[in-house]
Scaffold this active site. Structure first.
Site, PDB file in Angstrom:
ATOM      1  N   GLY A   1       0.809  -1.206   0.000  1.00 39.45           N
ATOM      2  CA  GLY A   1       0.000   0.000   0.000  1.00 39.45           C
ATOM      3  C   GLY A   1       0.840   1.252   0.000  1.00 39.45           C
ATOM      4  O   GLY A   1       2.046   1.218  -0.284  1.00 39.45           O
TER       5      GLY A   1
ATOM      6  N   THR B   1       1.594   3.118   2.629  1.00 40.86           N
ATOM      7  CA  THR B   1       2.424   3.281   3.828  1.00 40.86           C
ATOM      8  C   THR B   1       2.982   1.968   4.356  1.00 40.86           C
ATOM      9  O   THR B   1       4.024   1.963   4.999  1.00 40.86           O
ATOM     10  CB  THR B   1       1.619   3.948   4.964  1.00 40.86           C
ATOM     11  OG1 THR B   1       0.453   3.161   5.250  1.00 40.86           O
ATOM     12  CG2 THR B   1       1.178   5.347   4.568  1.00 40.86           C
ATOM     13  N   ARG B   2       2.300   0.836   4.060  1.00 35.93           N
ATOM     14  CA  ARG B   2       2.735  -0.439   4.632  1.00 35.93           C
ATOM     15  C   ARG B   2       2.723  -1.552   3.582  1.00 35.93           C
ATOM     16  O   ARG B   2       1.971  -1.487   2.612  1.00 35.93           O
ATOM     17  CB  ARG B   2       1.843  -0.856   5.805  1.00 35.93           C
ATOM     18  CG  ARG B   2       1.825   0.120   6.961  1.00 35.93           C
ATOM     19  CD  ARG B   2       1.025  -0.443   8.125  1.00 35.93           C
ATOM     20  NE  ARG B   2      -0.355  -0.756   7.742  1.00 35.93           N
ATOM     21  CZ  ARG B   2      -1.200  -1.447   8.496  1.00 35.93           C
ATOM     22  NH1 ARG B   2      -0.806  -1.922   9.660  1.00 35.93           N
ATOM     23  NH2 ARG B   2      -2.442  -1.670   8.086  1.00 35.93           N
TER      24      ARG B   2
ATOM     25  N   TYR C   1     -13.898   0.648 -16.361  1.00 28.86           N
ATOM     26  CA  TYR C   1     -13.179   1.922 -16.334  1.00 28.86           C
ATOM     27  C   TYR C   1     -12.936   2.413 -17.759  1.00 28.86           C
ATOM     28  O   TYR C   1     -12.725   1.616 -18.677  1.00 28.86           O
ATOM     29  CB  TYR C   1     -11.837   1.722 -15.622  1.00 28.86           C
ATOM     30  CG  TYR C   1     -11.501   2.783 -14.594  1.00 28.86           C
ATOM     31  CD1 TYR C   1     -12.445   3.239 -13.687  1.00 28.86           C
ATOM     32  CD2 TYR C   1     -10.212   3.315 -14.508  1.00 28.86           C
ATOM     33  CE1 TYR C   1     -12.134   4.197 -12.739  1.00 28.86           C
ATOM     34  CE2 TYR C   1      -9.876   4.262 -13.552  1.00 28.86           C
ATOM     35  CZ  TYR C   1     -10.843   4.703 -12.681  1.00 28.86           C
ATOM     36  OH  TYR C   1     -10.530   5.656 -11.729  1.00 28.86           O
TER      37      TYR C   1
ATOM     38  N   ALA D   1      -4.428  -1.067  -9.017  1.00 24.84           N
ATOM     39  CA  ALA D   1      -4.387  -2.520  -8.856  1.00 24.84           C
ATOM     40  C   ALA D   1      -5.053  -2.948  -7.549  1.00 24.84           C
ATOM     41  O   ALA D   1      -5.706  -3.994  -7.491  1.00 24.84           O
ATOM     42  CB  ALA D   1      -2.941  -3.010  -8.905  1.00 24.84           C
ATOM     43  N   ASP D   2      -4.899  -2.141  -6.500  1.00 24.74           N
ATOM     44  CA  ASP D   2      -5.510  -2.502  -5.217  1.00 24.74           C
ATOM     45  C   ASP D   2      -7.029  -2.503  -5.309  1.00 24.74           C
ATOM     46  O   ASP D   2      -7.711  -3.383  -4.754  1.00 24.74           O
ATOM     47  CB  ASP D   2      -5.037  -1.562  -4.110  1.00 24.74           C
ATOM     48  CG  ASP D   2      -5.323  -0.090  -4.391  1.00 24.74           C
ATOM     49  OD1 ASP D   2      -5.468   0.293  -5.577  1.00 24.74           O
ATOM     50  OD2 ASP D   2      -5.380   0.698  -3.432  1.00 24.74           O
ATOM     51  N   ARG D   3      -7.582  -1.546  -6.035  1.00 26.17           N
ATOM     52  CA  ARG D   3      -9.028  -1.483  -6.209  1.00 26.17           C
ATOM     53  C   ARG D   3      -9.520  -2.716  -6.976  1.00 26.17           C
ATOM     54  O   ARG D   3     -10.508  -3.351  -6.599  1.00 26.17           O
ATOM     55  CB  ARG D   3      -9.417  -0.203  -6.954  1.00 26.17           C
ATOM     56  CG  ARG D   3      -9.042   1.077  -6.225  1.00 26.17           C
ATOM     57  CD  ARG D   3      -9.242   2.314  -7.098  1.00 26.17           C
ATOM     58  NE  ARG D   3     -10.661   2.530  -7.420  1.00 26.17           N
ATOM     59  CZ  ARG D   3     -11.078   3.454  -8.295  1.00 26.17           C
ATOM     60  NH1 ARG D   3     -10.196   4.210  -8.945  1.00 26.17           N
ATOM     61  NH2 ARG D   3     -12.371   3.600  -8.524  1.00 26.17           N
TER      62      ARG D   3
ATOM     63  N   THR E   1      -5.014   5.213   3.489  1.00 25.37           N
ATOM     64  CA  THR E   1      -4.467   6.542   3.232  1.00 25.37           C
ATOM     65  C   THR E   1      -5.427   7.334   2.352  1.00 25.37           C
ATOM     66  O   THR E   1      -5.681   8.518   2.572  1.00 25.37           O
ATOM     67  CB  THR E   1      -3.098   6.432   2.554  1.00 25.37           C
ATOM     68  OG1 THR E   1      -2.239   5.620   3.370  1.00 25.37           O
ATOM     69  CG2 THR E   1      -2.480   7.799   2.370  1.00 25.37           C
TER      70      THR E   1
ATOM     71  N   THR F   1     -13.474  22.145  18.207  1.00 22.91           N
ATOM     72  CA  THR F   1     -12.821  22.038  16.905  1.00 22.91           C
ATOM     73  C   THR F   1     -12.299  20.630  16.642  1.00 22.91           C
ATOM     74  O   THR F   1     -12.411  20.103  15.534  1.00 22.91           O
ATOM     75  CB  THR F   1     -11.663  23.049  16.812  1.00 22.91           C
ATOM     76  OG1 THR F   1     -12.184  24.351  17.025  1.00 22.91           O
ATOM     77  CG2 THR F   1     -10.994  22.978  15.451  1.00 22.91           C
TER      78      THR F   1
END
Length: 260
Positions: A9, A11-12, A99, A107-109, A136, A186
């Protein structure tokens, strides 16, 4: 006939070693590594694993990161495994890619949608499907009853939203807040706003798909931050640990000859 699945991904990097390449295969070992620590995979996490017969991965972090992963595989000569990476196609594992430019779909999707659809079919259910990945970035996908990906949404995840507000708004610092019905500070206003933005995107695509198909869709959610969304969702959904691994197993069964 062991099989190594890798999900890289933003970040990991997540990996799992399975008994064989196919749905329902037993997990022999698994782990997670932040991208900045990829170079220790061969020595640490993978160094004591049995050699996999096949490897299939999904990467969204770019070619540089992919090369770093492949270098770690090459540092394990006993493995002698040829790395393969999923690239979205016009059609794969029963899913049709709607698409405009199929190769530009992440590719992840693509892999997560394949995993989600087959999870649904394995239960004998044939209905439209919404697939949500919360990481993310957040993606919300629509699949019709026949297995055609109709299109989807991309929006920033919680972290990106909050950082954008902090950098673009004078004097605004982003602490951790709570999701509340009527935020009165806030911190809670920021956290609630981001959460409801994601929930609202899912609700809108859910309505579009239900109207398009004439049937209410099922909904599956995955991703490291999926649990944060659970209390704020407006529709029933199934929280799945890792749809990308489910998808990789489905694709691997067809590519490497294991029974589906």
């Amino acid at each position: 006939m062991t099989f190594l699945a890798i999900d890289v991904g933003n970040t990991r990097l997540k990996w799992a070693l399975y008994e064989q390449p196919g749905p329902g295969a037993a997990v022999l070992a698994q782990g997670v590594e932040f991208l900045e620590h990829i170079e220790r995979l061969a020595e640490d996490s993978w160094g004591h694993l049995p050699a996999p017969a096949h490897m299939l991965g999904c990467v969204v972090a770019g070619d540089t990161v992919k090369r770093r992963v492949q270098e770690q595989l090459e540092l394990l000569p006993p493995w002698d495994v040829v790395p393969q990476w999923v690239v979205p196609a016009l059609q794969e594992a029963g899913l049709v890619n709607g698409y405009d430019h199929p190769l530009r779909l992440g590719a992840d999707r693509w892999v997560a949608m394949i995993g989600a659809r087959h999870r649904l079919l394995a239960r004998g259910e044939r209905q439209p499907l919404i697939v949500v990945m919360v990481g993310t970035a957040v993606t919300v996908e629509a699949i019709d009853t026949e297995g055609r990906f109709l299109g989807g949404l991309i929006l920033p995840g919680h972290g990106i939203m909050l950082r954008a507000l902090e950098s673009g708004t004078a004097g605004l610092h982003v602490p951790t807040g709570e999701v509340t019905l009527f935020p009165t500070n806030t911190s809670d206003a920021l956290t609630s706003g981001g959460t409801y933005a994601i929930a609202g995107a899912v609700e809108r695509l859910f309505q579009h798909l239900a109207q398009h198909c004439g049937q209410e869709p099922a909904c599956m959610m995955t991703g490291g931050a999926g649990w944060k969304m659970a209390p704020s969702m407006t529709r029933p959904f199934e929280l799945v640990d890792n749809l990308i691994f489910d998808g990789l197993l489905e694709i691997a069964a067809r590519r490497f000859g294991a029974p589906a």
